[in-house]
Scaffold this motif. Structure first.
Motif, PDB file in Angstrom:
ATOM      1  N   ASP A 165       0.843  -1.197   0.000  1.00 38.13           N
ATOM      2  CA  ASP A 165       0.000   0.000   0.000  1.00 38.13           C
ATOM      3  C   ASP A 165       0.875   1.241   0.000  1.00 38.13           C
ATOM      4  N   SER A 166       0.249   2.407  -0.161  1.00 33.86           N
ATOM      5  CA  SER A 166       1.019   3.636  -0.324  1.00 33.86           C
ATOM      6  C   SER A 166       1.734   4.059   0.949  1.00 33.86           C
ATOM      7  N   ASN A 167       1.464   3.408   2.086  1.00 35.86           N
ATOM      8  CA  ASN A 167       2.249   3.657   3.291  1.00 35.86           C
ATOM      9  C   ASN A 167       3.708   3.266   3.105  1.00 35.86           C
ATOM     10  N   SER A 168       3.983   2.460   2.100  1.00 37.90           N
ATOM     11  CA  SER A 168       5.353   2.045   1.794  1.00 37.90           C
ATOM     12  C   SER A 168       6.174   3.177   1.194  1.00 37.90           C
ATOM     13  N   GLY A 169       5.492   4.245   0.752  1.00 36.48           N
ATOM     14  CA  GLY A 169       6.186   5.323   0.062  1.00 36.48           C
ATOM     15  C   GLY A 169       6.331   5.089  -1.428  1.00 36.48           C
ATOM     16  N   VAL A 170       5.949   3.907  -1.899  1.00 38.47           N
ATOM     17  CA  VAL A 170       6.019   3.609  -3.332  1.00 38.47           C
ATOM     18  C   VAL A 170       4.841   4.288  -4.027  1.00 38.47           C
ATOM     19  N   THR A 171       5.139   5.182  -4.964  1.00 36.40           N
ATOM     20  CA  THR A 171       4.089   5.874  -5.691  1.00 36.40           C
ATOM     21  C   THR A 171       3.545   4.981  -6.809  1.00 36.40           C
ATOM     22  N   GLN A 172       2.446   5.415  -7.392  1.00 32.65           N
ATOM     23  CA  GLN A 172       1.851   4.647  -8.478  1.00 32.65           C
ATOM     24  C   GLN A 172       2.807   4.540  -9.667  1.00 32.65           C
ATOM     25  N   SER A 173       3.490   5.633 -10.002  1.00 34.43           N
ATOM     26  CA  SER A 173       4.425   5.598 -11.134  1.00 34.43           C
ATOM     27  C   SER A 173       5.658   4.750 -10.818  1.00 34.43           C
ATOM     28  N   GLN A 174       6.142   4.838  -9.572  1.00 36.51           N
ATOM     29  CA  GLN A 174       7.280   4.004  -9.180  1.00 36.51           C
ATOM     30  C   GLN A 174       6.912   2.530  -9.227  1.00 36.51           C
ATOM     31  N   ALA A 175       5.687   2.221  -8.825  1.00 34.72           N
ATOM     32  CA  ALA A 175       5.238   0.827  -8.809  1.00 34.72           C
ATOM     33  C   ALA A 175       5.312   0.211 -10.202  1.00 34.72           C
ATOM     34  N   GLU A 176       4.923   0.975 -11.208  1.00 34.54           N
ATOM     35  CA  GLU A 176       4.981   0.469 -12.587  1.00 34.54           C
ATOM     36  C   GLU A 176       6.414   0.127 -12.978  1.00 34.54           C
ATOM     37  N   HIS A 194      20.218  -2.864   5.248  1.00 37.77           N
ATOM     38  CA  HIS A 194      19.781  -1.715   4.460  1.00 37.77           C
ATOM     39  C   HIS A 194      19.593  -0.535   5.409  1.00 37.77           C
ATOM     40  N   VAL A 195      20.247   0.577   5.135  1.00 40.14           N
ATOM     41  CA  VAL A 195      20.040   1.805   5.908  1.00 40.14           C
ATOM     42  C   VAL A 195      19.350   2.811   4.997  1.00 40.14           C
ATOM     43  N   ALA A 196      18.326   3.460   5.520  1.00 38.20           N
ATOM     44  CA  ALA A 196      17.575   4.422   4.715  1.00 38.20           C
ATOM     45  C   ALA A 196      17.169   5.619   5.565  1.00 38.20           C
ATOM     46  N   CYS A 197      16.788   6.689   4.901  1.00 40.87           N
ATOM     47  CA  CYS A 197      16.290   7.896   5.570  1.00 40.87           C
ATOM     48  C   CYS A 197      14.856   8.153   5.138  1.00 40.87           C
ATOM     49  N   ALA A 198      14.155   8.918   5.958  1.00 38.59           N
ATOM     50  CA  ALA A 198      12.823   9.377   5.592  1.00 38.59           C
ATOM     51  C   ALA A 198      12.605  10.742   6.226  1.00 38.59           C
ATOM     52  N   TYR A 199      11.599  11.448   5.737  1.00 37.93           N
ATOM     53  CA  TYR A 199      11.387  12.809   6.207  1.00 37.93           C
ATOM     54  C   TYR A 199       9.952  13.228   5.932  1.00 37.93           C
ATOM     55  N   THR A 200       9.545  14.350   6.537  1.00 37.22           N
ATOM     56  CA  THR A 200       8.255  14.945   6.204  1.00 37.22           C
ATOM     57  C   THR A 200       8.475  16.372   5.715  1.00 37.22           C
ATOM     58  N   LYS A 201       8.107  16.616   4.500  1.00 41.61           N
ATOM     59  CA  LYS A 201       7.998  17.922   3.830  1.00 41.61           C
ATOM     60  C   LYS A 201       9.303  18.618   3.479  1.00 41.61           C
ATOM     61  N   ASP A 202      10.239  18.779   4.414  1.00 43.08           N
ATOM     62  CA  ASP A 202      11.402  19.636   4.205  1.00 43.08           C
ATOM     63  C   ASP A 202      12.523  18.864   3.501  1.00 43.08           C
ATOM     64  N   LEU A 203      12.530  18.926   2.170  1.00 43.93           N
ATOM     65  CA  LEU A 203      13.500  18.153   1.387  1.00 43.93           C
ATOM     66  C   LEU A 203      14.924  18.648   1.573  1.00 43.93           C
ATOM     67  N   ASP A 251      24.585   1.924   0.622  1.00 40.07           N
ATOM     68  CA  ASP A 251      24.069   3.014  -0.199  1.00 40.07           C
ATOM     69  C   ASP A 251      22.739   3.457   0.404  1.00 40.07           C
ATOM     70  N   VAL A 252      22.723   4.608   1.044  1.00 42.27           N
ATOM     71  CA  VAL A 252      21.553   5.059   1.799  1.00 42.27           C
ATOM     72  C   VAL A 252      20.447   5.534   0.847  1.00 42.27           C
ATOM     73  N   PHE A 253      19.266   4.961   1.025  1.00 42.81           N
ATOM     74  CA  PHE A 253      18.080   5.340   0.240  1.00 42.81           C
ATOM     75  C   PHE A 253      17.262   6.342   1.048  1.00 42.81           C
ATOM     76  N   MET A 254      16.524   7.232   0.367  1.00 43.40           N
ATOM     77  CA  MET A 254      15.669   8.180   1.083  1.00 43.40           C
ATOM     78  C   MET A 254      14.327   8.346   0.379  1.00 43.40           C
ATOM     79  N   ASP A 255      13.267   8.476   1.181  1.00 48.34           N
ATOM     80  CA  ASP A 255      11.921   8.664   0.675  1.00 48.34           C
ATOM     81  C   ASP A 255      11.133   9.497   1.684  1.00 48.34           C
ATOM     82  N   PRO A 256      10.053  10.150   1.264  1.00 50.16           N
ATOM     83  CA  PRO A 256       9.185  10.821   2.239  1.00 50.16           C
ATOM     84  C   PRO A 256       8.519   9.800   3.156  1.00 50.16           C
ATOM     85  N   LEU A 257       8.281  10.177   4.400  1.00 47.45           N
ATOM     86  CA  LEU A 257       7.504   9.324   5.293  1.00 47.45           C
ATOM     87  C   LEU A 257       6.077   9.217   4.784  1.00 47.45           C
TER      88      LEU A 257
END
Length: 289
Positions: A9-20, A233-242, A260-266
């Motif tokens: 589900d979209s709680n994963s941070g995966v967008t519809q376009s990324q999913a494709e 796997h180490v990753a970052c996440a954030y809200t709004k402030d890129l 290799d650190v990955f980052m996505d919005p929360l």
């Protein structure tokens, strides 16, 4: 060998376009904002969400309806024999139990719902791991068993910029929020399995960042077998402030040069409770497939 589709589900941070592009399918999570219905990444973008939050809109999250899940599952099953569905953690939403009930009653042997106890970038990683296992020829049962066996092998630490949204949601008292604001505290929260918990209180953003990085290092050393194995796997996440998030990602990358650190919005389902300006770091043990 069964042809297996992976849905999250979209709680994963995966967008519809990324999913494709990734070969995944994503259920958009529903929101109700000022008595109007919205669906993440369908008619509600991240920017639109924070605009409404800044206007002090009344925001509530909801579960995907049974009809919306069944419609997607039926569509996917026209091209696939089985589905692995990885929703957000059951400790943070009832959507997982609802999906399990529907799958058991209507889709036995075809849809397998995994209570993987994940959200945001850790949930995204579970979907990618499931896809890799399916591509490697593992059965649906083997994939479910592996995801269930390793469901607690991840951590998320989140530093809040404001206590306002916790107070608004009734998760802390107004007095506690006022005191925390007066003292300029930066609460650090933790998601390690089933729920969102308090972890520490920092006086400054720098101190909060150090607390989170040290907490992840401790998890890697004590829970995931050690940094030298490059098994995390180490990753970052954030809200709004890129802009702040990119600075944070650079700090995390420096602290963990082995990965290799990955980052996505929360996820917006988390963001509506904690507000903008939050920073997070996550660690997830790599699966051996």
């Amino acid at each position: 060998m069964s042809k297996i589709a992976i849905i999250t589900d979209s709680n994963s941070g995966v967008t519809q376009s990324q999913a494709e592009k990734l070969g995944l399918f994503v259920v958009p999570m529903p929101f109700r904002i000022n008595d109007e219905d919205y669906y993440e990444d369908i008619n509600l973008t991240q920017d639109q969400f924070y605009e409404k939050l800044a206007q002090d809109a009344t925001v509530s999250t909801s579960q995907p309806t049974p009809d919306s899940l069944m419609t997607l599952w039926d569509k996917v099953l026209k091209d696939y024999e089985q589905i692995i569905y990885i929703p957000m953690s059951s400790g943070l939403s009832g959507s997982c139990q609802s999906a399990m009930m529907i799958a058991n009653e209507e889709y036995e042997g075809k849809v397998f719902v995994v209570d993987n106890q994940r959200i945001s970038v850790t949930q995204r990683q579970s979907a990618l791991d499931a896809q890799a296992m399916a591509d490697a020829g593992m059965s649906a049962k083997e994939i479910v068993d592996k995801l269930t066996e390793t469901k607690f092998e991840s951590s998320i630490y989140i530093m809040l910029d404001t206590l306002y949204y916790l107070k608004k949601g009734g998760r802390i008292t107004p007095a506690a929020a006022a005191l925390g604001t007066l003292l300029r505290l930066k609460p650090v929260l933790q998601i390690q399995g089933e729920k969102l918990d308090a972890f520490a209180k920092a006086r400054t953003s720098s101190q909060g960042k150090s607390i989170m990085i040290n907490a992840v290092k401790a998890d890697i050393e004590n829970r995931f077998g050690g940094l030298d194995k490059m098994d995390v796997h180490v990753a970052c996440a954030y809200t709004k402030d890129l802009e702040s998030a990119n600075q944070w990602k650079a700090e995390v990358q420096q602290a963990f040069p082995q990965t290799d650190v990955f980052m996505d919005p929360l996820s917006l389902s988390v963001a509506c409770h904690i507000g903008p300006g939050a920073l997070a770091v996550t660690a997830t043990r790599k699966l051996h497939i």
